[in-house]
Design a protein around this motif. Structure first.
Motif, PDB file in Angstrom:
ATOM      1  N   ALA A 106       0.759  -1.255   0.144  1.00 25.19           N
ATOM      2  CA  ALA A 106      -0.031  -0.066  -0.011  1.00 25.19           C
ATOM      3  C   ALA A 106       0.948   1.105   0.224  1.00 25.19           C
ATOM      4  O   ALA A 106       2.070   1.160   0.744  1.00 25.19           O
ATOM      5  N   ALA A 107       0.434   2.288  -0.817  1.00 25.78           N
ATOM      6  CA  ALA A 107       1.239   3.647  -0.650  1.00 25.78           C
ATOM      7  C   ALA A 107       0.473   4.655  -0.288  1.00 25.78           C
ATOM      8  O   ALA A 107      -1.035   4.761  -0.269  1.00 25.78           O
ATOM      9  N   GLY A 108       0.967   5.756   0.426  1.00 26.96           N
ATOM     10  CA  GLY A 108       0.350   6.676   0.935  1.00 26.96           C
ATOM     11  C   GLY A 108       1.143   7.998   1.227  1.00 26.96           C
ATOM     12  O   GLY A 108       2.323   7.759   1.013  1.00 26.96           O
ATOM     13  N   LYS A 109       0.519   8.914   1.478  1.00 29.49           N
ATOM     14  CA  LYS A 109       1.377  10.363   1.603  1.00 29.49           C
ATOM     15  C   LYS A 109       0.851  10.835   3.096  1.00 29.49           C
ATOM     16  O   LYS A 109      -0.246  10.898   3.470  1.00 29.49           O
ATOM     17  N   VAL A 110       1.832  11.247   3.813  1.00 30.46           N
ATOM     18  CA  VAL A 110       1.584  12.153   5.043  1.00 30.46           C
ATOM     19  C   VAL A 110       2.443  13.366   5.010  1.00 30.46           C
ATOM     20  O   VAL A 110       3.488  13.255   4.609  1.00 30.46           O
ATOM     21  N   VAL A 111       2.025  14.644   5.460  1.00 31.33           N
ATOM     22  CA  VAL A 111       2.468  15.381   5.541  1.00 31.33           C
ATOM     23  C   VAL A 111       2.927  15.677   7.008  1.00 31.33           C
ATOM     24  O   VAL A 111       2.398  15.687   8.090  1.00 31.33           O
ATOM     25  N   ALA A 112       4.443  15.739   7.321  1.00 31.89           N
ATOM     26  CA  ALA A 112       4.895  15.862   8.499  1.00 31.89           C
ATOM     27  C   ALA A 112       5.563  16.974   8.903  1.00 31.89           C
ATOM     28  O   ALA A 112       6.000  17.757   8.037  1.00 31.89           O
ATOM     29  N   SER A 113       5.517  17.380  10.267  1.00 30.51           N
ATOM     30  CA  SER A 113       6.112  18.671  10.737  1.00 30.51           C
ATOM     31  C   SER A 113       6.786  17.919  11.987  1.00 30.51           C
ATOM     32  O   SER A 113       6.157  17.200  13.002  1.00 30.51           O
ATOM     33  N   ASN A 114       8.196  18.114  12.077  1.00 26.15           N
ATOM     34  CA  ASN A 114       9.008  17.711  12.908  1.00 26.15           C
ATOM     35  C   ASN A 114       9.848  18.957  13.669  1.00 26.15           C
ATOM     36  O   ASN A 114      10.292  19.660  12.909  1.00 26.15           O
ATOM     37  N   VAL A 115       9.822  19.242  14.966  1.00 25.82           N
ATOM     38  CA  VAL A 115      10.098  20.137  15.564  1.00 25.82           C
ATOM     39  C   VAL A 115      11.727  19.681  16.337  1.00 25.82           C
ATOM     40  O   VAL A 115      11.317  18.397  17.089  1.00 25.82           O
ATOM     41  N   TYR A 116      12.740  20.187  16.382  1.00 28.08           N
ATOM     42  CA  TYR A 116      13.746  19.736  16.849  1.00 28.08           C
ATOM     43  C   TYR A 116      14.360  20.859  17.889  1.00 28.08           C
ATOM     44  O   TYR A 116      14.138  22.000  17.587  1.00 28.08           O
ATOM     45  N   ILE A 117      14.844  20.420  18.912  1.00 24.42           N
ATOM     46  CA  ILE A 117      15.658  21.430  19.686  1.00 24.42           C
ATOM     47  C   ILE A 117      17.040  21.031  20.025  1.00 24.42           C
ATOM     48  O   ILE A 117      17.341  19.910  19.766  1.00 24.42           O
ATOM     49  N   ARG A 118      17.941  22.123  20.260  1.00 24.93           N
ATOM     50  CA  ARG A 118      19.396  22.060  20.319  1.00 24.93           C
ATOM     51  C   ARG A 118      19.392  21.648  21.768  1.00 24.93           C
ATOM     52  O   ARG A 118      19.132  22.389  22.687  1.00 24.93           O
ATOM     53  N   THR A 119      20.260  20.561  22.104  1.00 20.18           N
ATOM     54  CA  THR A 119      20.672  20.077  23.301  1.00 20.18           C
ATOM     55  C   THR A 119      22.031  19.964  23.460  1.00 20.18           C
ATOM     56  O   THR A 119      22.761  20.194  22.439  1.00 20.18           O
ATOM     57  N   ALA A 120      22.659  19.520  24.663  1.00 19.86           N
ATOM     58  CA  ALA A 120      24.104  19.453  24.816  1.00 19.86           C
ATOM     59  C   ALA A 120      24.425  18.053  23.952  1.00 19.86           C
ATOM     60  O   ALA A 120      25.583  18.110  23.698  1.00 19.86           O
ATOM     61  N   ASN A 121      23.544  17.206  23.707  1.00 19.56           N
ATOM     62  CA  ASN A 121      24.090  16.174  22.792  1.00 19.56           C
ATOM     63  C   ASN A 121      23.729  16.386  21.180  1.00 19.56           C
ATOM     64  O   ASN A 121      23.691  15.538  20.510  1.00 19.56           O
TER      65      ASN A 121
END
Length: 148
Positions: A106-121
């Motif tokens: 099966a195929a499909g599409k998803v619109v994604a929002s990924n929020v990243y934060i800067r950490t010590a690592n």
């Protein structure tokens, strides 16, 4: 491309590779730790909001355990860095296999929002939100559709 943008896009690709390879250890490394006043969050397509690192990682473990095959081709990737926070949006073009022993895909599409934060690592994922893209009978995206 800035150094931060390149680092975020690298971590983002690692996120999708971890899903494809069912690598929960790698997924655990990618997600940020919960803070005193803030928790990571995740919305899988069709799911309710998940909050807290343990709940989010448990959801990925469940998905990985019940997915025989999944492949992501990311398109329309856009990254914005605002200090120690970055937002990456993309379209997930997904190919999945049917149940074990079933030769269907099966195929499909998803619109994604990924929020990243800067950490010590380094940059870590703080929020993932995926919304399915609805398609009409000809396989074209519906215009004007609102997704919940």
């Amino acid at each position: 491309m800035s150094v931060d943008t390149a680092a975020i896009e690298t971590v983002n690709q690692s996120f999708y590779t971890a899903i494809e390879e069912a690598d929960l250890d790698r997924m655990t490394e990618i997600w940020a730790e919960d803070g005193v006043e803030d928790q990571v969050s995740c919305v899988h397509p069709g799911w309710a909001l998940l909050t807290g690192r343990s709940e989010v990682l448990r959801s990925w473990a469940l998905i990985m355990a019940n997915t025989t095959y999944i492949q992501f081709v990311l398109t329309d990737v856009s990254t914005t860095v605002l200090g120690d926070v970055a937002v990456l949006t993309c379209v997930e073009n997904i190919l999945t296999a049917g149940e074990e022993g079933d030769a269907s895909f099966a195929a499909g599409k998803v619109v994604a929002s990924n929020v990243y934060i800067r950490t010590a690592n380094g940059w870590r994922l703080w929020m993932h939100h995926g919304s399915p893209v609805l398609q009409d009978e000809e396989g074209e995206e519906e215009e004007g559709e609102l997704e919940a």
